[in-house]
Write a protein that holds these residues in place. Structure first.
Motif, PDB file in Angstrom:
ATOM      1  N   GLY A  28      38.275  30.179  34.383  1.00  0.00           N
ATOM      2  CA  GLY A  28      37.553  30.406  35.621  1.00  0.00           C
ATOM      3  C   GLY A  28      38.264  29.810  36.818  1.00  0.00           C
ATOM      4  N   ARG A  29      38.796  28.622  36.642  1.00  0.00           N
ATOM      5  CA  ARG A  29      39.510  27.978  37.750  1.00  0.00           C
ATOM      6  C   ARG A  29      40.777  28.735  38.119  1.00  0.00           C
ATOM      7  N   ALA A  30      41.351  29.455  37.146  1.00  0.00           N
ATOM      8  CA  ALA A  30      42.564  30.237  37.409  1.00  0.00           C
ATOM      9  C   ALA A  30      42.262  31.595  38.014  1.00  0.00           C
ATOM     10  N   THR A  31      40.994  32.003  37.995  1.00  0.00           N
ATOM     11  CA  THR A  31      40.607  33.340  38.433  1.00  0.00           C
ATOM     12  C   THR A  31      40.584  33.443  39.953  1.00  0.00           C
ATOM     13  N   ARG A  32      41.152  34.520  40.470  1.00  0.00           N
ATOM     14  CA  ARG A  32      41.045  34.834  41.895  1.00  0.00           C
ATOM     15  C   ARG A  32      39.893  35.808  42.092  1.00  0.00           C
ATOM     16  N   VAL A  33      39.092  35.579  43.094  1.00  0.00           N
ATOM     17  CA  VAL A  33      37.981  36.467  43.430  1.00  0.00           C
ATOM     18  C   VAL A  33      38.264  37.072  44.799  1.00  0.00           C
ATOM     19  N   ALA A  36      47.317  35.896  36.916  1.00  0.00           N
ATOM     20  CA  ALA A  36      45.974  35.323  36.900  1.00  0.00           C
ATOM     21  C   ALA A  36      44.955  36.464  36.855  1.00  0.00           C
ATOM     22  N   PRO A  37      43.812  36.251  36.205  1.00  0.00           N
ATOM     23  CA  PRO A  37      42.765  37.270  36.262  1.00  0.00           C
ATOM     24  C   PRO A  37      42.200  37.374  37.665  1.00  0.00           C
ATOM     25  N   VAL A  38      41.765  38.575  38.025  1.00  0.00           N
ATOM     26  CA  VAL A  38      41.215  38.819  39.364  1.00  0.00           C
ATOM     27  C   VAL A  38      39.904  39.582  39.217  1.00  0.00           C
TER      28      VAL A  38
END
Length: 232
Positions: A130-135, A97-99
């Motif tokens: 966006g929903r898959a992105t971890r922040v 996942a994108p971070v």
């Protein structure tokens, strides 16, 4: 934006803005570090191509990011800390996942709330990616960022459901700051306030640190980059 080269700490410093969270000046009034002070080569331009890899490390062709392109691209630096609920978060476990990674503190009066608001907008506008992105938000205030204070901050900013806010002892946080090239400073005339590097780092789904955005970034630019980060 400019592309970056040299070591990881220099990479971060070359794009970094030491945000005057204590200041009355707007976020875009801060001056960036220069190549002369960091030793980094900042030659380059926005939209530089990066040859991306898939999740198995195979090259899949060039990807153009709207943030600054970090060169040479490498795996994201170590980042392993506990969140405000005591859960261990290790960026190595988030591959696939994108971070987005940033460094903030809950009592910051201006820059940090702006970063959180913009990241929420970017995540929303990017749709499925966006929903898959971890922040991940890493504290720069080990004394002040208690779980209760951080929870209130996340609730106020409307990001409580998707931001992993990582806290810890000063030695643990200082190791992470060093790994990511993050500078912090407490003004002697106002010890309640903290100045700190205010980049937002983009890590691809394959775990590579590939781009960075300065404070004042456009959330729409990050939203357009998130599908690219997810695919590489």
């Amino acid at each position: 934006m400019r592309s970056l080269s040299a070591g990881c700490a220099a990479l971060a410093a070359a794009l970094a803005l030491l945000a005057g969270c204590a200041s009355d000046d707007p976020p875009d009034a801060a001056a960036p570090a220069t190549a002369a002070t960091t030793g980094a080569d900042t030659a380059g331009r926005a939209g530089t191509d990066h040859v991306a890899t898939d999740h198995d490390g195979h090259a899949i062709g060039p990807v153009t990011y709207e943030g600054g392109t970090i060169s040479p691209v490498r795996q994201a630096p170590p980042l392993k800390l506990r969140d405000i609920d005591g859960r261990m978060v290790d960026i190595r476990d988030l591959r696939g996942a994108p971070v987005l990674v940033t460094f903030v503190y809950a009592n910051c009066p201006d820059v940090c709330p702006l970063i959180m608001n913009s990241l929420a907008e970017a995540r929303r506008d990017a749709g499925k990616a966006g929903r898959a992105t971890r922040v991940i938000a890493v504290s720069v205030d080990p004394a002040g960022d208690t779980p209760a204070v951080v929870r209130r901050f996340l609730d106020q900013r409307g990001v409580a459901g998707f931001v992993d806010y990582l806290i810890g002892s000063r030695p643990a946080l200082e190791r992470t700051w060093a790994d990511w090239g993050v500078a912090t400073d407490v003004p002697t005339d106002d010890p309640e306030l903290i100045e700190h590097t205010s980049l937002i780092y983009g890590v691809s789904a394959s775990g590579e640190l590939v781009t960075a955005y300065p404070v004042g970034f456009e959330s729409a630019a990050v939203a357009r980059d998130l599908p690219r980060l997810a695919a590489s």
